[in-house]
Write a protein that holds these residues in place. Sequence first.
Motif, PDB file in Angstrom:
ATOM      1  N   UNK A 103      25.080  38.736  24.120  1.00  0.00           N
ATOM      2  CA  UNK A 103      24.002  39.538  24.673  1.00  0.00           C
ATOM      3  C   UNK A 103      23.575  38.856  25.967  1.00  0.00           C
ATOM      4  N   UNK A 104      23.668  39.561  27.090  1.00  0.00           N
ATOM      5  CA  UNK A 104      23.349  38.983  28.387  1.00  0.00           C
ATOM      6  C   UNK A 104      22.400  39.909  29.146  1.00  0.00           C
ATOM      7  N   UNK A 105      21.616  39.368  30.093  1.00  0.00           N
ATOM      8  CA  UNK A 105      20.746  40.229  30.904  1.00  0.00           C
ATOM      9  C   UNK A 105      21.563  41.241  31.691  1.00  0.00           C
ATOM     10  N   UNK A 106      21.039  42.450  31.817  1.00  0.00           N
ATOM     11  CA  UNK A 106      21.781  43.509  32.512  1.00  0.00           C
ATOM     12  C   UNK A 106      21.950  43.228  33.997  1.00  0.00           C
ATOM     13  N   UNK A 107      21.075  42.387  34.590  1.00  0.00           N
ATOM     14  CA  UNK A 107      21.189  42.096  36.015  1.00  0.00           C
ATOM     15  C   UNK A 107      21.969  40.812  36.297  1.00  0.00           C
ATOM     16  N   UNK A 108      22.586  40.240  35.259  1.00  0.00           N
ATOM     17  CA  UNK A 108      23.425  39.057  35.449  1.00  0.00           C
ATOM     18  C   UNK A 108      24.625  39.417  36.313  1.00  0.00           C
ATOM     19  N   UNK A 109      24.890  38.632  37.358  1.00  0.00           N
ATOM     20  CA  UNK A 109      26.042  38.857  38.226  1.00  0.00           C
ATOM     21  C   UNK A 109      27.257  38.159  37.644  1.00  0.00           C
ATOM     22  N   UNK A 110      28.345  38.919  37.474  1.00  0.00           N
ATOM     23  CA  UNK A 110      29.588  38.367  36.941  1.00  0.00           C
ATOM     24  C   UNK A 110      30.714  38.587  37.951  1.00  0.00           C
ATOM     25  N   UNK A 111      31.692  37.700  37.917  1.00  0.00           N
ATOM     26  CA  UNK A 111      32.847  37.812  38.816  1.00  0.00           C
ATOM     27  C   UNK A 111      33.993  38.500  38.094  1.00  0.00           C
ATOM     28  N   UNK A 112      34.694  39.364  38.826  1.00  0.00           N
ATOM     29  CA  UNK A 112      35.836  40.090  38.278  1.00  0.00           C
ATOM     30  C   UNK A 112      37.050  39.883  39.172  1.00  0.00           C
ATOM     31  N   UNK A 113      38.213  39.815  38.550  1.00  0.00           N
ATOM     32  CA  UNK A 113      39.472  39.734  39.291  1.00  0.00           C
ATOM     33  C   UNK A 113      40.227  41.025  39.029  1.00  0.00           C
ATOM     34  N   UNK A 114      40.220  41.925  40.023  1.00  0.00           N
ATOM     35  CA  UNK A 114      40.782  43.259  39.856  1.00  0.00           C
ATOM     36  C   UNK A 114      41.782  43.550  40.971  1.00  0.00           C
ATOM     37  N   UNK A 115      42.933  44.112  40.614  1.00  0.00           N
ATOM     38  CA  UNK A 115      43.961  44.420  41.609  1.00  0.00           C
ATOM     39  C   UNK A 115      43.447  45.408  42.646  1.00  0.00           C
ATOM     40  N   UNK A 116      42.730  46.443  42.192  1.00  0.00           N
ATOM     41  CA  UNK A 116      42.230  47.461  43.115  1.00  0.00           C
ATOM     42  C   UNK A 116      41.256  46.858  44.115  1.00  0.00           C
ATOM     43  N   UNK A 117      40.366  45.986  43.650  1.00  0.00           N
ATOM     44  CA  UNK A 117      39.404  45.351  44.548  1.00  0.00           C
ATOM     45  C   UNK A 117      40.114  44.477  45.582  1.00  0.00           C
TER      46      UNK A 117
END
Length: 224
Positions: A103-117
């Motif tokens: 369970x994490x705060x909804x405004x927590x910033x997370x990093x993603x590694x995505x091919x499209x990005x």
Amino acid sequence: MLLDHFNSFADFQSVNLLMTTPVTKPEPRPARRARPQAGGFLPDTLVETDTGFVQVRDVKVGDKIYTLDGGCQEVKSVSQSVPRLTTLVRVPAGALGNDVDLMLPSDQMVALELDTAERLFDVSLVMTRLISLVGYKGISPALPERMPRIHLKFQEEELIWAESGMLLQVAGDSLDSAFRKLSLTETRQILASEDGRALALTGLDPAPAPTPSPLDEILMPMAA
């Protein structure tokens, strides 16, 4: 005449002086309460230090935490705030590299590694708020609760390793970020493209996009 005398008005006080001199001492205004800080970590979130994973509640100034590209960085300050309500997001095990349900705060910033990005922005990592990921890999909104948050500070902005494999942001003093931040709309479009690409490789038809929940509509301005 009575007025024709040099000391007839000797006790006279200037009207201008009366206008500029307050009759009563103004009462001091009550100090405004500081607004709770945005962001931060829930106290039981695990972060990776040079001595292993520990809960954020146990992190102290001077401890060293592993970051994405800066190695072990020293914690410069630790503070706490208690917002009136914290809107939470449920992250199933494995959804973002975490090995347990969270369970994490909804405004927590997370990093993603995505091919499209990477194709669009020519960067290996992008960041987004958790609320933007609702519907992705089983991530779902949860009821708000009154929960304390722990705020860490390093010398500058960092992405730290948490919950075994997640990358979470610790913001710096500047509002600017060294990482590309996605809006809610950009995140949804990129994730839809990623899903469509994966289904095309398997020969399946893409499923329709999920209908936003009422909670999404309320929180969209916060995630923009």
